[in-house]
Write an enzyme that holds these catalytic residues in place. Structure first.
Site, PDB file in Angstrom:
ATOM      1  N   LYS A  54       6.408  10.450  15.172  1.00 48.25           N
ATOM      2  CA  LYS A  54       7.824  10.614  15.368  1.00 48.25           C
ATOM      3  C   LYS A  54       8.205  12.083  15.577  1.00 48.25           C
ATOM      4  O   LYS A  54       9.245  12.383  16.160  1.00 48.25           O
ATOM      5  CB  LYS A  54       8.581  10.114  14.122  1.00 48.25           C
ATOM      6  CG  LYS A  54       8.395   8.672  13.785  1.00 48.25           C
ATOM      7  CD  LYS A  54       9.096   8.399  12.445  1.00 48.25           C
ATOM      8  CE  LYS A  54       8.738   7.037  11.906  1.00 48.25           C
ATOM      9  NZ  LYS A  54       9.277   6.850  10.552  1.00 48.25           N
ATOM     10  N   GLY A  55       7.371  12.986  15.065  1.00 50.60           N
ATOM     11  CA  GLY A  55       7.771  14.393  14.956  1.00 50.60           C
ATOM     12  C   GLY A  55       8.288  15.046  16.224  1.00 50.60           C
ATOM     13  O   GLY A  55       9.160  15.900  16.175  1.00 50.60           O
ATOM     14  N   ASP A 114      -1.864  21.704  14.504  1.00 49.40           N
ATOM     15  CA  ASP A 114      -2.370  22.252  13.234  1.00 49.40           C
ATOM     16  C   ASP A 114      -3.893  22.262  13.299  1.00 49.40           C
ATOM     17  O   ASP A 114      -4.486  23.130  13.925  1.00 49.40           O
ATOM     18  CB  ASP A 114      -1.807  21.393  12.090  1.00 49.40           C
ATOM     19  CG  ASP A 114      -2.137  21.930  10.708  1.00 49.40           C
ATOM     20  OD1 ASP A 114      -2.742  23.004  10.612  1.00 49.40           O
ATOM     21  OD2 ASP A 114      -1.792  21.278   9.712  1.00 49.40           O
ATOM     22  N   PHE A 163       3.693  24.837   5.338  1.00 47.77           N
ATOM     23  CA  PHE A 163       4.189  23.523   5.729  1.00 47.77           C
ATOM     24  C   PHE A 163       5.643  23.662   6.150  1.00 47.77           C
ATOM     25  O   PHE A 163       6.492  24.081   5.371  1.00 47.77           O
ATOM     26  CB  PHE A 163       4.029  22.503   4.606  1.00 47.77           C
ATOM     27  CG  PHE A 163       4.149  21.103   5.126  1.00 47.77           C
ATOM     28  CD1 PHE A 163       3.077  20.493   5.763  1.00 47.77           C
ATOM     29  CD2 PHE A 163       5.362  20.419   5.052  1.00 47.77           C
ATOM     30  CE1 PHE A 163       3.199  19.225   6.305  1.00 47.77           C
ATOM     31  CE2 PHE A 163       5.486  19.144   5.595  1.00 47.77           C
ATOM     32  CZ  PHE A 163       4.397  18.545   6.207  1.00 47.77           C
ATOM     33  N   ARG A 176      13.915  15.788   9.048  1.00 46.61           N
ATOM     34  CA  ARG A 176      13.820  15.757  10.519  1.00 46.61           C
ATOM     35  C   ARG A 176      15.126  16.195  11.170  1.00 46.61           C
ATOM     36  O   ARG A 176      15.148  16.650  12.308  1.00 46.61           O
ATOM     37  CB  ARG A 176      13.487  14.338  11.006  1.00 46.61           C
ATOM     38  CG  ARG A 176      12.109  13.836  10.605  1.00 46.61           C
ATOM     39  CD  ARG A 176      11.774  12.588  11.414  1.00 46.61           C
ATOM     40  NE  ARG A 176      10.686  11.802  10.839  1.00 46.61           N
ATOM     41  CZ  ARG A 176       9.396  12.039  11.052  1.00 46.61           C
ATOM     42  NH1 ARG A 176       9.027  13.037  11.811  1.00 46.61           N
ATOM     43  NH2 ARG A 176       8.482  11.264  10.506  1.00 46.61           N
TER      44      ARG A 176
HETATM   45  P1  IMP Z   1      -3.257  18.016  13.136  1.00 43.92           P
HETATM   46  O1  IMP Z   1      -4.014  16.758  13.426  1.00 43.92           O
HETATM   47  O2  IMP Z   1      -3.775  18.703  11.892  1.00 43.92           O
HETATM   48  O3  IMP Z   1      -3.199  18.966  14.312  1.00 43.92           O
HETATM   49  O4  IMP Z   1      -1.775  17.616  12.744  1.00 43.92           O
HETATM   50  C1  IMP Z   1      -0.918  17.157  13.675  1.00 43.92           C
HETATM   51  C2  IMP Z   1       0.261  16.444  13.083  1.00 43.92           C
HETATM   52  O5  IMP Z   1       0.414  16.710  11.696  1.00 43.92           O
HETATM   53  C3  IMP Z   1       1.531  16.943  13.719  1.00 43.92           C
HETATM   54  O6  IMP Z   1       1.844  16.194  14.860  1.00 43.92           O
HETATM   55  C4  IMP Z   1       2.540  16.762  12.632  1.00 43.92           C
HETATM   56  O7  IMP Z   1       3.087  15.466  12.669  1.00 43.92           O
HETATM   57  C5  IMP Z   1       1.758  16.913  11.360  1.00 43.92           C
HETATM   58  N1  IMP Z   1       1.890  18.275  10.825  1.00 43.92           N
HETATM   59  C6  IMP Z   1       0.989  19.281  10.835  1.00 43.92           C
HETATM   60  N2  IMP Z   1       1.462  20.384  10.251  1.00 43.92           N
HETATM   61  C7  IMP Z   1       2.729  20.081   9.864  1.00 43.92           C
HETATM   62  C8  IMP Z   1       3.770  20.836   9.194  1.00 43.92           C
HETATM   63  O8  IMP Z   1       3.658  22.023   8.849  1.00 43.92           O
HETATM   64  N3  IMP Z   1       4.931  20.157   8.976  1.00 43.92           N
HETATM   65  C9  IMP Z   1       5.128  18.869   9.345  1.00 43.92           C
HETATM   66  N4  IMP Z   1       4.191  18.130   9.961  1.00 43.92           N
HETATM   67  C10 IMP Z   1       3.000  18.745  10.220  1.00 43.92           C
HETATM   68 MG    MG Z   2       3.403  14.326  14.361  1.00 43.39          MG
END
Ligand code: IMP
Ligand code: MG
Length: 190
Positions: A54-55, A114, A163, A176
């Protein structure tokens, strides 16, 4: 309207937000810049924006209005987080795309890069459907956090190793709706 906590300031009236990283204006500047780049790169072509729910829904809503030309959108929902603040690397497709992407120019729209594990999985998954091309646009990029190399052509803003929430990004489905992006107080999740 009084200015207390207005999106144009760099302060938050929400005590759960330790620091505002990017206010609404700063976010819009980054979104416009990416929109202009995409408009230029796909001039005369059709482009399909694939949003990761959803982000990225807020980012997508603003980005699509900054793109000139022939653009379509589709949505995918994946889960890699549960209620934790660390990526598990295990990605589950909750909602798949409505239409095939074969032979199409695809841009994956993400909220934040991330560890990169979510995008690695998505890229592999969509690549297998044989699009004409595939690129990634991410609003936020956590520097030095990637566990895997992701070729990300469009990057909005650098993000510290904290975060963050707001502008679509959540912690446990909350925050959100914040018009800015801010660092969440650790006490909220520890
Ligand atoms: P990754 O797989 O570690 O790259 O994480 C990707 C997903 O994790 C992103 O699409 C976000 O939904 C969530 N995410 C990673 N870091 C954050 C943060 O600092 N705040 C909120 N959601 C995060
Ligand atoms: Mg996400």
């Amino acid at each position: 309207m009084e200015n207390g906590g207005s999106p144009s300031t760099n302060t938050s009236t929400n005590p759960e937000i330790k620091q505002v990283l990017f206010n609404a204006e700063e976010i819009q500047e980054a979104v416009k810049r990416i929109g202009a780049q995409i408009s230029k790169d796909y001039q005369g072509e059709k482009v399909l924006l694939v949003t990761v729910l959803k982000g990225a829904f807020v980012f997508m809503a603003d980005l699509v209005r900054c793109i000139e030309g022939d653009v379509e959108i589709d949505f995918m929902a994946v889960s890699s987080y549960g209620s934790e603040t660390k990526s598990s690397g295990v990605v589950r497709i909750i909602k798949d795309l409505n239409a095939p992407v074969e032979g199409r120019h695809v841009v994956i729209v993400e909220d934040i890069l991330d560890s990169g594990l979510t995008l690695k999985y998505l890229l592999k998954n969509i690549q297998a459907r044989e699009p004409l091309s595939i690129e990634v646009a991410t609003l936020l990029f956590k520097e030095g956090k990637q566990q895997t190399r992701i070729a990300c052509k469009y990057i909005g803003l650098p993000c510290p190793d904290e975060f963050v929430v707001g502008y679509g990004l959540d912690y446990n489905e909350r925050y959100r709706n914040l018009p800015y992006i801010g660092i969440l107080e650790k006490s909220v999740y520890s």
